[in-house]
Design an enzyme around this catalytic site. Structure first.
Site, PDB file in Angstrom:
ATOM      1  CG  HIS A   3      45.233  44.284  41.396  1.00 20.99           C
ATOM      2  ND1 HIS A   3      46.305  43.430  41.540  1.00 20.99           N
ATOM      3  CD2 HIS A   3      44.327  43.926  42.332  1.00 20.99           C
ATOM      4  CE1 HIS A   3      46.049  42.570  42.528  1.00 20.99           C
ATOM      5  NE2 HIS A   3      44.857  42.851  43.022  1.00 20.99           N
ATOM      6  CD  GLU A  50      48.693  44.654  39.028  1.00 15.59           C
ATOM      7  OE1 GLU A  50      48.282  43.583  39.508  1.00 15.59           O
ATOM      8  OE2 GLU A  50      48.552  45.755  39.600  1.00 15.59           O
ATOM      9  CB  CYS A  71      45.439  43.707  46.281  1.00 12.80           C
ATOM     10  SG  CYS A  71      43.903  42.791  46.495  1.00 12.80           S
TER      11      CYS A  71
END
Length: 213
Positions: A189, A191, A104
């Site tokens: 993302h 994660e 990002c």
């Protein structure tokens, strides 16, 4: 020996304690553990990199998300110390040819470092969307990803050193490889997914560890 990865951190002001903090999403630890990568958080006020690479033995850099970048000269950064650190890390990585993966904001600052630019965008916060791919790249990345950003990279803003390989439905660039260095930027993302996506884990293994899973 497990792979040691230097990880940059979000800057956050805590008004309750009058503190300016470096923060890292705990989910990064869980995600990286699955491919035996040990994250080493890098303080944003770091000046001397010798202990990171020469003493600790860090072999790669992850530029994480969070904190908006100024996308033109009229905007003021909300984390100038982080901007400064990450640009220094990219310069070091360029000179030493160590791998870098930007997520990002991490992808955005990589693009700016290489001479690219950002645009303000809509409908990319707290949502998901499908990806389309350049030929030969459809089997590398997830087919559907999350999205948490107000700024993006279009075809006219991508740095010349980057090869775009994945795109959102509205034509924004979601992933790009450096044409010469082992650098990869992605806009989603990995994660933040409740269950880590195998394709995301493979991307990290392939481009940081240089192994196939």
């Amino acid at each position: 020996m497990k792979f040691l990865l230097g990880v940059t951190q979000r800057v956050q002001d805590n008004e309750l304690y009058v503190e300016r903090r470096d923060c890292l999403d705990q989910r990064w630890v869980s995600f990286l553990r699955k491919i035996e990568i040990i994250p080493i958080p890098i303080p944003n006020l770091t000046e001397d990199f010798s202990y990171l690479f020469d003493i600790l033995g860090i072999k790669g850099i992850l530029l994480t998300g969070g904190n908006n970048l100024p996308f033109n000269s009229k905007e003021v950064s909300d984390a100038p110390e982080r901007d400064y650190l990450e640009l220094k890390l990219l310069k070091y990585a360029e000179l030493t040819q160590i791998p870098v993966l930007g997520v990002c904001r991490g992808f955005q600052i990589m693009n700016q470092y290489l001479g690219g630019s950002l645009i303000k965008i809509k409908n990319h916060v707290s949502t998901t969307h499908n990806l389309t791919f350049s030929p030969n790249f459809k089997d590398i990345f997830p087919k559907k990803v999350n999205s948490f950003h107000n700024y993006g990279i279009n075809k006219s803003g991508i740095a010349n050193f980057f090869e775009p390989v994945a795109f959102s439905p509205d034509g924004l660039i979601e992933a790009a490889f450096h044409k010469k260095l082992n650098w990869l930027g992605i806009m989603w993302h990995p994660e933040r997914k409740e269950v880590p996506n195998e394709d995301d884990l493979n991307v990290f293994s392939r481009y940081l560890l240089r192994i196939e899973r």
